[in-house]
Design a protein around this motif. Structure first.
Motif, PDB file in Angstrom:
ATOM      1  N   LEU A 177       0.749  -1.192   0.211  1.00  0.00           N
ATOM      2  CA  LEU A 177      -0.124   0.137  -0.025  1.00  0.00           C
ATOM      3  C   LEU A 177       0.940   1.237   0.066  1.00  0.00           C
ATOM      4  CD1 LEU A 177      -2.774  -0.912   2.434  1.00  0.00           C
ATOM      5  CD2 LEU A 177      -2.870  -0.813  -0.075  1.00  0.00           C
ATOM      6  N   PHE A 178       2.009   1.327   0.648  1.00  0.00           N
ATOM      7  CA  PHE A 178       2.939   2.265   0.513  1.00  0.00           C
ATOM      8  C   PHE A 178       3.386   2.521  -0.473  1.00  0.00           C
ATOM      9  CE2 PHE A 178       7.164   4.347   1.608  1.00  0.00           C
ATOM     10  CZ  PHE A 178       6.637   5.349   2.099  1.00  0.00           C
ATOM     11  N   MET A 179       3.697   1.518  -1.450  1.00  0.00           N
ATOM     12  CA  MET A 179       4.667   1.841  -2.803  1.00  0.00           C
ATOM     13  C   MET A 179       3.249   2.275  -3.854  1.00  0.00           C
ATOM     14  SD  MET A 179       7.632   1.405  -1.776  1.00  0.00           S
ATOM     15  CE  MET A 179       8.001   1.929  -3.769  1.00  0.00           C
ATOM     16  N   PHE A 180       2.190   1.637  -3.578  1.00  0.00           N
ATOM     17  CA  PHE A 180       1.464   2.106  -4.612  1.00  0.00           C
ATOM     18  C   PHE A 180       0.340   3.250  -4.543  1.00  0.00           C
ATOM     19  CE2 PHE A 180       2.248  -1.995  -5.912  1.00  0.00           C
ATOM     20  CZ  PHE A 180       2.610  -2.104  -7.481  1.00  0.00           C
ATOM     21  N   ARG A 181       0.875   4.151  -3.073  1.00  0.00           N
ATOM     22  CA  ARG A 181       0.257   5.319  -3.055  1.00  0.00           C
ATOM     23  C   ARG A 181       0.238   6.555  -4.136  1.00  0.00           C
ATOM     24  NH1 ARG A 181       4.898   6.356  -0.517  1.00  0.00           N
ATOM     25  NH2 ARG A 181       5.563   8.362  -0.153  1.00  0.00           N
ATOM     26  N   PRO A 182      -0.582   7.317  -4.269  1.00  0.00           N
ATOM     27  CA  PRO A 182      -0.514   8.218  -5.385  1.00  0.00           C
ATOM     28  C   PRO A 182       0.704   9.222  -5.496  1.00  0.00           C
ATOM     29  CG  PRO A 182      -2.564   8.253  -4.229  1.00  0.00           C
ATOM     30  CD  PRO A 182      -1.997   7.325  -3.549  1.00  0.00           C
ATOM     31  N   GLY A 183       1.353   9.403  -4.492  1.00  0.00           N
ATOM     32  CA  GLY A 183       2.452  10.418  -4.207  1.00  0.00           C
ATOM     33  C   GLY A 183       3.835   9.439  -4.529  1.00  0.00           C
ATOM     34  N   ALA A 184       3.752   8.250  -4.564  1.00  0.00           N
ATOM     35  CA  ALA A 184       4.901   7.501  -4.711  1.00  0.00           C
ATOM     36  C   ALA A 184       5.643   7.472  -6.060  1.00  0.00           C
ATOM     37  CB  ALA A 184       4.762   6.143  -4.042  1.00  0.00           C
ATOM     38  N   ARG A 185       5.012   7.827  -7.033  1.00  0.00           N
ATOM     39  CA  ARG A 185       5.252   7.493  -8.328  1.00  0.00           C
ATOM     40  C   ARG A 185       6.596   8.489  -8.649  1.00  0.00           C
ATOM     41  NH1 ARG A 185       2.879   5.373 -12.368  1.00  0.00           N
ATOM     42  NH2 ARG A 185       3.823   5.621 -14.631  1.00  0.00           N
ATOM     43  N   LYS A 186       6.599   9.682  -8.094  1.00  0.00           N
ATOM     44  CA  LYS A 186       7.935  10.509  -8.327  1.00  0.00           C
ATOM     45  C   LYS A 186       8.917  10.080  -7.814  1.00  0.00           C
ATOM     46  CE  LYS A 186       9.310  15.351  -7.891  1.00  0.00           C
ATOM     47  NZ  LYS A 186       9.180  16.549  -7.366  1.00  0.00           N
ATOM     48  N   HIS A 187       8.681   9.772  -6.399  1.00  0.00           N
ATOM     49  CA  HIS A 187       9.944   9.097  -5.790  1.00  0.00           C
ATOM     50  C   HIS A 187      10.380   7.974  -6.365  1.00  0.00           C
ATOM     51  CE1 HIS A 187       9.398  11.976  -2.384  1.00  0.00           C
ATOM     52  NE2 HIS A 187       8.303  11.653  -2.417  1.00  0.00           N
ATOM     53  N   ALA A 188       9.566   7.122  -6.850  1.00  0.00           N
ATOM     54  CA  ALA A 188       9.974   5.654  -7.524  1.00  0.00           C
ATOM     55  C   ALA A 188      11.125   6.123  -8.736  1.00  0.00           C
ATOM     56  CB  ALA A 188       8.983   4.780  -7.640  1.00  0.00           C
ATOM     57  N   GLU A 189      10.572   7.083  -9.449  1.00  0.00           N
ATOM     58  CA  GLU A 189      11.197   7.473 -10.865  1.00  0.00           C
ATOM     59  C   GLU A 189      12.621   8.061 -10.327  1.00  0.00           C
ATOM     60  OE1 GLU A 189       8.127   9.738 -12.756  1.00  0.00           O
ATOM     61  OE2 GLU A 189       7.174   8.042 -13.578  1.00  0.00           O
ATOM     62  N   THR A 190      12.477   8.863  -9.261  1.00  0.00           N
ATOM     63  CA  THR A 190      13.905   9.498  -8.958  1.00  0.00           C
ATOM     64  C   THR A 190      14.797   8.394  -8.560  1.00  0.00           C
ATOM     65  OG1 THR A 190      12.539  11.468  -8.458  1.00  0.00           O
ATOM     66  CG2 THR A 190      14.887  10.971  -7.353  1.00  0.00           C
ATOM     67  N   ALA A 191      14.355   7.633  -7.836  1.00  0.00           N
ATOM     68  CA  ALA A 191      15.141   6.319  -7.212  1.00  0.00           C
ATOM     69  C   ALA A 191      15.744   5.554  -8.294  1.00  0.00           C
ATOM     70  CB  ALA A 191      14.662   5.596  -6.169  1.00  0.00           C
ATOM     71  N   ALA A 192      14.997   5.222  -9.401  1.00  0.00           N
ATOM     72  CA  ALA A 192      15.343   4.498 -10.480  1.00  0.00           C
ATOM     73  C   ALA A 192      16.335   5.079 -11.504  1.00  0.00           C
ATOM     74  CB  ALA A 192      13.996   4.439 -11.247  1.00  0.00           C
ATOM     75  N   GLN A 193      16.660   6.368 -11.265  1.00  0.00           N
ATOM     76  CA  GLN A 193      17.491   7.282 -11.980  1.00  0.00           C
ATOM     77  C   GLN A 193      19.134   7.347 -11.356  1.00  0.00           C
ATOM     78  OE1 GLN A 193      17.234   7.854 -15.192  1.00  0.00           O
ATOM     79  NE2 GLN A 193      15.208   6.880 -15.022  1.00  0.00           N
ATOM     80  N   ILE A 194      18.798   6.906 -10.027  1.00  0.00           N
ATOM     81  CA  ILE A 194      20.186   6.971  -9.151  1.00  0.00           C
ATOM     82  C   ILE A 194      21.368   6.200 -10.026  1.00  0.00           C
ATOM     83  CG2 ILE A 194      21.414   6.404  -7.136  1.00  0.00           C
ATOM     84  CD1 ILE A 194      18.679   7.297  -5.643  1.00  0.00           C
ATOM     85  N   PRO A 195      21.292   5.023 -10.291  1.00  0.00           N
ATOM     86  CA  PRO A 195      22.437   4.266 -10.838  1.00  0.00           C
ATOM     87  C   PRO A 195      22.852   4.981 -12.207  1.00  0.00           C
ATOM     88  CG  PRO A 195      20.613   2.927 -10.497  1.00  0.00           C
ATOM     89  CD  PRO A 195      20.025   4.131 -10.222  1.00  0.00           C
ATOM     90  N   LEU A 196      22.219   5.881 -13.024  1.00  0.00           N
ATOM     91  CA  LEU A 196      22.406   6.292 -14.264  1.00  0.00           C
ATOM     92  C   LEU A 196      23.037   7.648 -14.122  1.00  0.00           C
ATOM     93  CD1 LEU A 196      19.041   5.468 -16.182  1.00  0.00           C
ATOM     94  CD2 LEU A 196      21.206   4.308 -15.999  1.00  0.00           C
ATOM     95  N   LYS A 197      23.129   8.278 -12.933  1.00  0.00           N
ATOM     96  CA  LYS A 197      23.821   9.532 -12.522  1.00  0.00           C
ATOM     97  C   LYS A 197      25.211   9.356 -12.910  1.00  0.00           C
ATOM     98  CE  LYS A 197      20.560  11.912  -9.598  1.00  0.00           C
ATOM     99  NZ  LYS A 197      20.430  12.377  -8.087  1.00  0.00           N
ATOM    100  N   ASP A 198      25.652  10.723 -13.599  1.00  0.00           N
ATOM    101  CA  ASP A 198      27.114  10.769 -13.667  1.00  0.00           C
ATOM    102  C   ASP A 198      27.771  11.554 -12.364  1.00  0.00           C
ATOM    103  OD1 ASP A 198      29.792  10.548 -14.155  1.00  0.00           O
ATOM    104  OD2 ASP A 198      29.642  11.523 -15.968  1.00  0.00           O
TER     105      ASP A 198
END
Length: 56
Positions: free
Chosen positions: A27-48
């Motif tokens: 429920l915490f992961m699928f709450r409405p405001g979690a999408r932005k945080h998940a997308e930001t976390a997904a980009q962490i390995p790609l940062k230079d």
């Protein structure tokens, strides 16, 4: 508390406890405001994070 009592407790209430934790995490992961945080976390390995050569 002996081994049998502890095992009985873990068999009955431990499973319920872990199931409740699982449901809360889902429920915490699928709450409405979690999408932005998940997308930001997904980009962490790609940062230079290295600075360009010559700049310290």
């Amino acid at each position: 508390m002996d081994y049998n009592a502890f095992r009985h407790f873990a068999d009955s209430w431990g499973l319920l406890y872990l199931f409740v934790i699982f449901v809360l995490v889902v429920l915490f992961m699928f709450r409405p405001g979690a999408r932005k945080h998940a997308e930001t976390a997904a980009q962490i390995p790609l940062k230079d994070d290295r600075s360009p050569q010559g700049e310290e």
